[in-house]
Design a protein around this motif. Sequence first.
Motif, PDB file in Angstrom:
ATOM      1  N   GLU A  23       1.456  11.760  -5.736  1.00  0.00           N
ATOM      2  CA  GLU A  23       0.643  11.958  -6.939  1.00  0.00           C
ATOM      3  C   GLU A  23      -0.573  11.037  -6.958  1.00  0.00           C
ATOM      4  N   GLU A  24      -0.366   9.800  -6.535  1.00  0.00           N
ATOM      5  CA  GLU A  24      -1.512   8.883  -6.500  1.00  0.00           C
ATOM      6  C   GLU A  24      -2.560   9.389  -5.505  1.00  0.00           C
ATOM      7  N   GLN A  25      -2.097   9.691  -4.287  1.00  0.00           N
ATOM      8  CA  GLN A  25      -3.055  10.039  -3.233  1.00  0.00           C
ATOM      9  C   GLN A  25      -3.677  11.420  -3.417  1.00  0.00           C
ATOM     10  N   ASP A  44      -0.891   0.020   1.973  1.00  0.00           N
ATOM     11  CA  ASP A  44       0.413  -0.404   1.442  1.00  0.00           C
ATOM     12  C   ASP A  44       1.408   0.756   1.465  1.00  0.00           C
ATOM     13  N   HIS A  45       0.945   1.924   1.019  1.00  0.00           N
ATOM     14  CA  HIS A  45       1.828   3.104   0.994  1.00  0.00           C
ATOM     15  C   HIS A  45       2.361   3.391   2.396  1.00  0.00           C
ATOM     16  N   ARG A  46       1.468   3.296   3.384  1.00  0.00           N
ATOM     17  CA  ARG A  46       1.868   3.600   4.774  1.00  0.00           C
ATOM     18  C   ARG A  46       2.887   2.579   5.273  1.00  0.00           C
ATOM     19  N   VAL A  61      -0.138  -5.153  -8.734  1.00  0.00           N
ATOM     20  CA  VAL A  61      -1.610  -5.144  -8.637  1.00  0.00           C
ATOM     21  C   VAL A  61      -2.192  -3.812  -9.134  1.00  0.00           C
ATOM     22  N   GLU A  62      -1.456  -2.741  -8.934  1.00  0.00           N
ATOM     23  CA  GLU A  62      -1.931  -1.474  -9.501  1.00  0.00           C
ATOM     24  C   GLU A  62      -1.952  -1.565 -11.024  1.00  0.00           C
ATOM     25  N   GLU A  63      -0.882  -2.066 -11.596  1.00  0.00           N
ATOM     26  CA  GLU A  63      -0.796  -2.118 -13.060  1.00  0.00           C
ATOM     27  C   GLU A  63      -1.782  -3.115 -13.669  1.00  0.00           C
ATOM     28  N   ILE A  71       4.938  -6.098  -5.467  1.00  0.00           N
ATOM     29  CA  ILE A  71       3.575  -6.641  -5.485  1.00  0.00           C
ATOM     30  C   ILE A  71       2.557  -5.506  -5.635  1.00  0.00           C
ATOM     31  N   HIS A  72       2.788  -4.438  -4.891  1.00  0.00           N
ATOM     32  CA  HIS A  72       1.887  -3.285  -4.954  1.00  0.00           C
ATOM     33  C   HIS A  72       1.827  -2.727  -6.387  1.00  0.00           C
ATOM     34  N   ALA A  73       2.992  -2.544  -6.989  1.00  0.00           N
ATOM     35  CA  ALA A  73       3.039  -1.995  -8.353  1.00  0.00           C
ATOM     36  C   ALA A  73       2.339  -2.942  -9.327  1.00  0.00           C
TER      37      ALA A  73
HETATM   38 FE   FE2 Z   1       0.427   2.996  -5.061  1.00  0.00          FE
END
Ligand code: FE2
Length: 162
Positions: free
Chosen positions: A127-129, A27-29, A64-66, A60-62
Amino acid sequence: MKTEQGKTGKFIAPIKSQEAIKLLIADHRLVSKLFDEYEKASTKAMRKKLVAQICMELSIHAQVEEEIFYPAVKKALKDHELVPEATVEHASLKTLIAQIEGKEPDGEMYDAKVKVLCEYVKHHVKEEQNEMFPKAKATNLDMVELGEKITARKQELIAEKA
Ligand SMILES: [Fe+2]
Ligand SMILES: [Fe+2]
């Protein structure tokens, strides 16, 4: 009464299950690629379309992470820092998203917002990666199971937004 036995379900999950971290990095990419395309886009229509896609992917990404990834990581790491900070960063991202989503690309302020959003995303992804994901990998979290949950939830959210 007719029996339905023998009829197999038509629904087949289109996305193969993957490890949670691989999914999130993909997703990040994708979002990073969309921001690059925005930089190069020559028409207002192209910019509008790209921003719509960026906003949808990021939201959507945020979510599912949360809902799925962060709580699992927080618990596994007994974390009181990384996840809260990431959640605050998401809130900043959402504020900017709300300012550009569905709006017309109408000049320098719009472009500035997209640019700042891109910078925030880059910082957050780094920071995540570099911090959260390596620490999460070192725990005994079942990344395949988490990945399945993330994939299923993403499909639901995509269907809701469509
Ligand atoms: Fe992320
Ligand atoms: Fe995030």
